[in-house]
Every structure is written in structure tokens, then in C-alpha cells.
Write a protein that holds these residues in place. Sequence first.
Motif, PDB file in Angstrom:
ATOM      1  N   TRP A 279      -3.096   6.078  -0.511  1.00 45.07           N
ATOM      2  CA  TRP A 279      -2.819   4.830  -0.212  1.00 45.07           C
ATOM      3  C   TRP A 279      -3.085   4.360   1.428  1.00 45.07           C
ATOM      4  O   TRP A 279      -2.458   4.811   2.284  1.00 45.07           O
ATOM      5  CB  TRP A 279      -1.674   4.478  -1.149  1.00 45.07           C
ATOM      6  CG  TRP A 279      -1.522   4.709  -2.539  1.00 45.07           C
ATOM      7  CD1 TRP A 279      -1.540   6.124  -3.017  1.00 45.07           C
ATOM      8  CD2 TRP A 279      -1.955   3.821  -3.712  1.00 45.07           C
ATOM      9  NE1 TRP A 279      -1.168   6.152  -4.629  1.00 45.07           N
ATOM     10  CE2 TRP A 279      -1.477   4.941  -4.558  1.00 45.07           C
ATOM     11  CE3 TRP A 279      -1.957   2.758  -3.911  1.00 45.07           C
ATOM     12  CZ2 TRP A 279      -1.792   3.776  -6.429  1.00 45.07           C
ATOM     13  CZ3 TRP A 279      -2.137   2.395  -4.841  1.00 45.07           C
ATOM     14  CH2 TRP A 279      -2.495   2.969  -5.552  1.00 45.07           C
ATOM     15  N   SER A 280      -3.220   2.461   1.106  1.00 44.22           N
ATOM     16  CA  SER A 280      -2.970   2.161   2.341  1.00 44.22           C
ATOM     17  C   SER A 280      -2.720   0.761   1.642  1.00 44.22           C
ATOM     18  O   SER A 280      -2.198   0.609   0.460  1.00 44.22           O
ATOM     19  CB  SER A 280      -4.258   1.291   2.820  1.00 44.22           C
ATOM     20  OG  SER A 280      -4.879   2.787   3.468  1.00 44.22           O
ATOM     21  N   TYR A 281      -2.260  -0.149   3.088  1.00 42.91           N
ATOM     22  CA  TYR A 281      -1.472  -1.551   2.433  1.00 42.91           C
ATOM     23  C   TYR A 281      -2.461  -2.629   3.438  1.00 42.91           C
ATOM     24  O   TYR A 281      -2.995  -1.939   4.403  1.00 42.91           O
ATOM     25  CB  TYR A 281      -0.045  -1.511   2.801  1.00 42.91           C
ATOM     26  CG  TYR A 281       0.558  -1.644   3.756  1.00 42.91           C
ATOM     27  CD1 TYR A 281       0.959  -2.754   4.274  1.00 42.91           C
ATOM     28  CD2 TYR A 281       0.844  -0.477   5.146  1.00 42.91           C
ATOM     29  CE1 TYR A 281       1.625  -2.712   5.803  1.00 42.91           C
ATOM     30  CE2 TYR A 281       1.827  -0.192   6.017  1.00 42.91           C
ATOM     31  CZ  TYR A 281       1.334  -1.432   6.396  1.00 42.91           C
ATOM     32  OH  TYR A 281       2.220  -1.259   7.158  1.00 42.91           O
ATOM     33  N   ASP A 282      -2.276  -3.312   3.176  1.00 36.71           N
ATOM     34  CA  ASP A 282      -3.113  -5.388   3.946  1.00 36.71           C
ATOM     35  C   ASP A 282      -2.064  -5.641   4.688  1.00 36.71           C
ATOM     36  O   ASP A 282      -1.260  -6.765   4.092  1.00 36.71           O
ATOM     37  CB  ASP A 282      -3.960  -5.355   3.281  1.00 36.71           C
ATOM     38  CG  ASP A 282      -4.978  -6.071   3.984  1.00 36.71           C
ATOM     39  OD1 ASP A 282      -4.564  -6.574   4.987  1.00 36.71           O
ATOM     40  OD2 ASP A 282      -6.372  -6.985   3.447  1.00 36.71           O
ATOM     41  N   ALA A 283      -2.133  -4.982   5.888  1.00 38.16           N
ATOM     42  CA  ALA A 283      -0.894  -5.844   7.335  1.00 38.16           C
ATOM     43  C   ALA A 283      -1.279  -7.272   7.013  1.00 38.16           C
ATOM     44  O   ALA A 283      -0.443  -7.531   6.731  1.00 38.16           O
ATOM     45  CB  ALA A 283      -1.292  -4.859   8.022  1.00 38.16           C
TER      46      ALA A 283
ATOM     47  N   LEU B  15       5.107   4.008   1.401  1.00 42.32           N
ATOM     48  CA  LEU B  15       5.181   2.809   0.940  1.00 42.32           C
ATOM     49  C   LEU B  15       6.080   1.934   1.792  1.00 42.32           C
ATOM     50  O   LEU B  15       6.098   1.139   2.670  1.00 42.32           O
ATOM     51  CB  LEU B  15       4.280   2.467  -0.023  1.00 42.32           C
ATOM     52  CG  LEU B  15       4.624   0.839  -0.367  1.00 42.32           C
ATOM     53  CD1 LEU B  15       3.390   0.018   0.778  1.00 42.32           C
ATOM     54  CD2 LEU B  15       4.355   0.071  -1.296  1.00 42.32           C
ATOM     55  N   ILE B  16       7.326   1.493   1.305  1.00 51.09           N
ATOM     56  CA  ILE B  16       8.673   1.334   1.897  1.00 51.09           C
ATOM     57  C   ILE B  16       9.098   1.552   3.476  1.00 51.09           C
ATOM     58  O   ILE B  16       8.613   0.867   3.912  1.00 51.09           O
ATOM     59  CB  ILE B  16      10.103   1.775   1.183  1.00 51.09           C
ATOM     60  CG1 ILE B  16       9.534   1.259  -0.355  1.00 51.09           C
ATOM     61  CG2 ILE B  16      10.845   1.543   1.083  1.00 51.09           C
ATOM     62  CD1 ILE B  16      10.601   1.722  -1.340  1.00 51.09           C
ATOM     63  N   ALA B  17       8.573   3.127   3.840  1.00 47.71           N
ATOM     64  CA  ALA B  17       9.211   2.821   4.724  1.00 47.71           C
ATOM     65  C   ALA B  17       7.997   2.739   5.907  1.00 47.71           C
ATOM     66  O   ALA B  17       8.291   1.887   7.115  1.00 47.71           O
ATOM     67  CB  ALA B  17       8.818   4.230   5.193  1.00 47.71           C
ATOM     68  N   ALA B  18       6.883   2.055   5.284  1.00 47.26           N
ATOM     69  CA  ALA B  18       5.405   2.176   6.009  1.00 47.26           C
ATOM     70  C   ALA B  18       5.708   0.484   6.362  1.00 47.26           C
ATOM     71  O   ALA B  18       5.977  -0.185   7.434  1.00 47.26           O
ATOM     72  CB  ALA B  18       4.024   2.008   5.664  1.00 47.26           C
ATOM     73  N   VAL B  19       5.815  -0.443   5.851  1.00 46.92           N
ATOM     74  CA  VAL B  19       6.295  -1.363   5.350  1.00 46.92           C
ATOM     75  C   VAL B  19       7.394  -2.335   5.698  1.00 46.92           C
ATOM     76  O   VAL B  19       7.605  -3.262   6.443  1.00 46.92           O
ATOM     77  CB  VAL B  19       6.208  -2.157   3.973  1.00 46.92           C
ATOM     78  CG1 VAL B  19       3.994  -2.401   3.894  1.00 46.92           C
ATOM     79  CG2 VAL B  19       6.963  -2.364   2.593  1.00 46.92           C
TER      80      VAL B  19
END
Length: 140
Positions: free
Chosen positions: A37-41, A126-130
Motif C-alpha cells: 500500500w502507498s499514498y499519494d503525498a 496509513l495513520i502513522a504515515a500521514v
Amino acid sequence: MRRLIALAALSVAAVASAASAETWTSYTTPTDKGLQWSYDADYSYRDAATGKVVVLQAIGKAGATPRMGPGAPGAADGVGSVVAVDCKANTLVTVGSYAPSKPLVLSETWRDATPKKADGADNKALIAAVCAGADKLPSK
């Protein structure tokens, strides 16, 4: 009216990501099958009305040839969702999801939806990253 403007802005940002460079940041380690999983910064922001972090996330297969995601809405390899994260409460609300056979449709009532506790390693990651950089995100 503000909701419509915010949703329109998010829609434009999400669709624009398919046509422009995307900055995907991985937040999980690859599974034994290579899924990650990845998110678009580039398209993360803090919702002015709720204070939640709105983020575009997608799944891909690390190291696959040809490339397999993460991809934005409209991409042939795009499978993911837009979620709103409450960093203080550790909860999530799904704003919309997409796949190659399903275009991104954003909920107009996501701000009123009951948030779900972040369970599972992927959601916690996800929460930790964003949330680590949430104070630097633009507010919309």
C-alpha cells in the motif's frame, strides 16, 4: 456550498493525478505476494471543516514487470480509495474508492459518516504515515 467546492477540488486533484506526476509513498512492507500500500503525498490535505487528513491511497505489486500500481483513478493499474483520517482519534472514513472497472465517486456526506476505528496493520500504518506530516499539509 463549501462541501461542493471541497468535493470538486478533491475530484479535480484525484483526476489530475492520473495525468501528472504522482508521488507515491509506501507505508506498508510488501506481503509475501509482493502487494504493498502507498499514498499519494501530492494530493493529501487537511480538510478545513473537520481537521481530518484526506489522502489518496492505492495498492500495487512491488517490483512487478510491467509495473502494477499504485495508480491513480483512471490508470489501468489504479486500485485504491480516498480516505479521511482523524489523527487524534485514530479513525478512518472512506470518501470513495476506484478500480480500473470502477471510476472514483466521492461521497457527498462523508463528513457525516460514522468513522471506523483503525484496525489492522495496514490502516495503522496509513495513520502513522500521514499523521506524521499532517501539520505541514495544506488546508482546503
